[in-house]
Design a protein around this motif. Sequence first.
Motif, short mmCIF file in Angstrom:
data_model
loop_
_atom_site.label_atom_id
_atom_site.label_comp_id
_atom_site.label_asym_id
_atom_site.label_seq_id
_atom_site.Cartn_x
_atom_site.Cartn_y
_atom_site.Cartn_z
N LEU A 289 45.49 47.52 34.39
CA LEU A 289 46.18 46.38 33.78
C LEU A 289 47.38 46.84 32.97
O LEU A 289 48.45 46.23 33.02
N ASP A 290 47.23 47.93 32.23
CA ASP A 290 48.33 48.44 31.41
C ASP A 290 49.51 48.86 32.29
O ASP A 290 50.67 48.54 31.98
N GLU A 291 49.21 49.59 33.38
CA GLU A 291 50.30 50.02 34.26
C GLU A 291 50.99 48.84 34.89
O GLU A 291 52.22 48.86 35.11
N ALA A 292 50.24 47.77 35.19
CA ALA A 292 50.81 46.59 35.82
C ALA A 292 51.49 45.66 34.81
O ALA A 292 52.17 44.71 35.22
N GLY A 293 51.31 45.93 33.51
CA GLY A 293 51.81 45.00 32.52
C GLY A 293 51.15 43.64 32.65
O GLY A 293 51.79 42.59 32.51
N CYS A 294 49.86 43.66 32.89
CA CYS A 294 49.11 42.45 33.23
C CYS A 294 48.07 42.16 32.16
O CYS A 294 47.28 43.04 31.78
N ALA A 295 48.05 40.94 31.66
CA ALA A 295 47.03 40.52 30.71
C ALA A 295 45.74 40.20 31.44
O ALA A 295 45.76 39.77 32.60
N PRO A 296 44.57 40.39 30.80
CA PRO A 296 43.30 40.12 31.48
C PRO A 296 43.21 38.72 32.07
O PRO A 296 42.69 38.54 33.18
N GLU A 297 43.73 37.73 31.36
CA GLU A 297 43.62 36.35 31.84
C GLU A 297 44.51 36.06 33.03
O GLU A 297 44.39 34.99 33.65
N GLU A 298 45.39 36.98 33.39
CA GLU A 298 46.23 36.79 34.58
C GLU A 298 45.49 37.10 35.87
O GLU A 298 45.96 36.73 36.96
N ILE A 299 44.37 37.80 35.80
CA ILE A 299 43.62 38.14 37.01
C ILE A 299 43.00 36.86 37.57
O ILE A 299 42.23 36.17 36.90
N ASP A 300 43.32 36.56 38.82
CA ASP A 300 42.84 35.33 39.46
C ASP A 300 41.60 35.55 40.31
O ASP A 300 40.87 34.59 40.61
N VAL A 301 41.37 36.78 40.74
CA VAL A 301 40.21 37.06 41.58
C VAL A 301 39.90 38.55 41.49
O VAL A 301 40.81 39.38 41.35
N VAL A 302 38.62 38.89 41.56
CA VAL A 302 38.18 40.28 41.58
C VAL A 302 37.45 40.55 42.89
O VAL A 302 36.52 39.81 43.26
N PHE A 303 37.87 41.60 43.60
CA PHE A 303 37.14 42.08 44.77
C PHE A 303 36.25 43.22 44.27
O PHE A 303 36.73 44.30 43.94
N ALA A 304 34.96 42.93 44.19
CA ALA A 304 34.03 43.82 43.51
C ALA A 304 33.63 45.03 44.35
O ALA A 304 33.65 44.99 45.58
N ASP A 305 33.22 46.08 43.64
CA ASP A 305 32.67 47.25 44.31
C ASP A 305 31.35 46.91 44.98
O ASP A 305 31.10 47.30 46.11
N ALA A 306 30.48 46.18 44.28
CA ALA A 306 29.26 45.59 44.87
C ALA A 306 28.39 46.61 45.58
O ALA A 306 28.14 46.52 46.78
N LEU A 307 27.86 47.57 44.82
CA LEU A 307 27.07 48.64 45.43
C LEU A 307 25.74 48.15 45.98
O LEU A 307 25.24 48.66 46.97
N GLY A 308 25.13 47.17 45.32
CA GLY A 308 23.83 46.70 45.78
C GLY A 308 22.66 47.42 45.15
O GLY A 308 21.51 47.24 45.57
N VAL A 309 22.92 48.23 44.13
CA VAL A 309 21.88 48.90 43.34
C VAL A 309 21.80 48.17 42.01
O VAL A 309 22.82 48.02 41.33
N PRO A 310 20.63 47.68 41.61
CA PRO A 310 20.54 46.84 40.41
C PRO A 310 21.25 47.41 39.19
O PRO A 310 22.00 46.70 38.51
#
Length: 414
Positions: A289-310
């Motif tokens: 986010l810092d490198e992109a100059g992006c505020a957290p609230e600007e993120i519209d979607v997250v593509f998760a790592d989603a390992l499947g381990v609890p």
Amino acid sequence: MSEPHPRRAAVTGIGVVAPNGTSTETFWKSVQEGVSVLDRITREGCEHLPLRVAGEVRGFDAAATIEGRFLVQTDRFTHYAMAAADLALDDARLGRADTDGEPFSVGVVTAAGSGGGEFGQRELQQLWGKGSKFVGPYQSIAWFYAASTGQISIRRGFKGPCSVVAADEAGGLDALAHAARAVRRGTDVIVAGSTEAPLAPYSMVCQLGYPELSCETDPARAYRPFTDGACGFVPAEGGAMIVVEETDAARERGVPVRATLAGHAATFTGASRWAESRDGLAHAIRGALDEAGCAPEEIDVVFADALGVPEADRAEALALADALGGHGRRVPVTAPKTGIGRGYCAAPVLDTAAAVLAMEHGLIPPTPGVADICHDLDLVTGRARATELRTALVLSRGLMGSNSALVLRHGAAE
């Protein structure tokens, strides 16, 4: 005198060879519809192994697209890479005539985790079954994780910066970041990405040492991250290649800037130390986010790592809350990989391709096969969600402990 305009890295071409489609169009159709193609492994010699479910690439004819002299030198994972690179270059309108005149302006960077296991196993069987005279000369290079970078550059005549990233599964995102930085430093074009081919007997035996691997025999239950039924991940083959190009150069060629690689960061927390990956992943997200100059609230979607381990799923959900604050619990999250499998280094590159396509279509794809979420996440399930998407966050963690985050902006957005 005005300051020179900073160089920015644009996505201008995408090429996909995946279990759910051997073109970008078929891949996106399957992803947006939430189709799962996970099934029983059919590869010869794998019948007796406890790993039973995976994402296999079907309907791919390497001989139809790759010259015979390259086929005999290379493993399946490089066949996928060469085919995907061709598709990406065509998508970016970069034919051979466009690059022949400036071969030093185009480079290649890939990431690979499993290498050419199928080729290597075959030649070793020849060695022990028939003798050294029956081992082909390409055994020395076809198995090597750098083979795809080398063969793409040789086949296409690219003489610019070429490299390989070795950073477990998160290396797929790191390869894209490496490409972006090369473009910012002055290279015109980098062909970047990852493809894998881990569904051969030797490669599969090596994977059996991963405690995170799912040995569930029912495809519908084998890979269900963020649920009470999570029992690990299933592997996949295939992957994607992406053309990364300087934004202004793309505009001069009249090629659409599909997305910009705006920010990236990586950390390391150690093999299978999933509770600690919470802090490592959160730190990577903040850095991106810092490198992109992006505020957290600007993120519209997250593509998760989603390992499947609890434990790992819980750490990822908490990392999003830590890095994005309250927005981390509200931002839509998706994991299309539950429908195709987790393709090691190729997994986050496929997620990046899906993120670019999602922003173009204003559509968040669903997470196939997942319904009963047990974490504090707005996980998109069931069907795609229509919404305007300007900024996407792609996450990846590796089994050996790497964490990586990439921020994408739609089009040529600043």
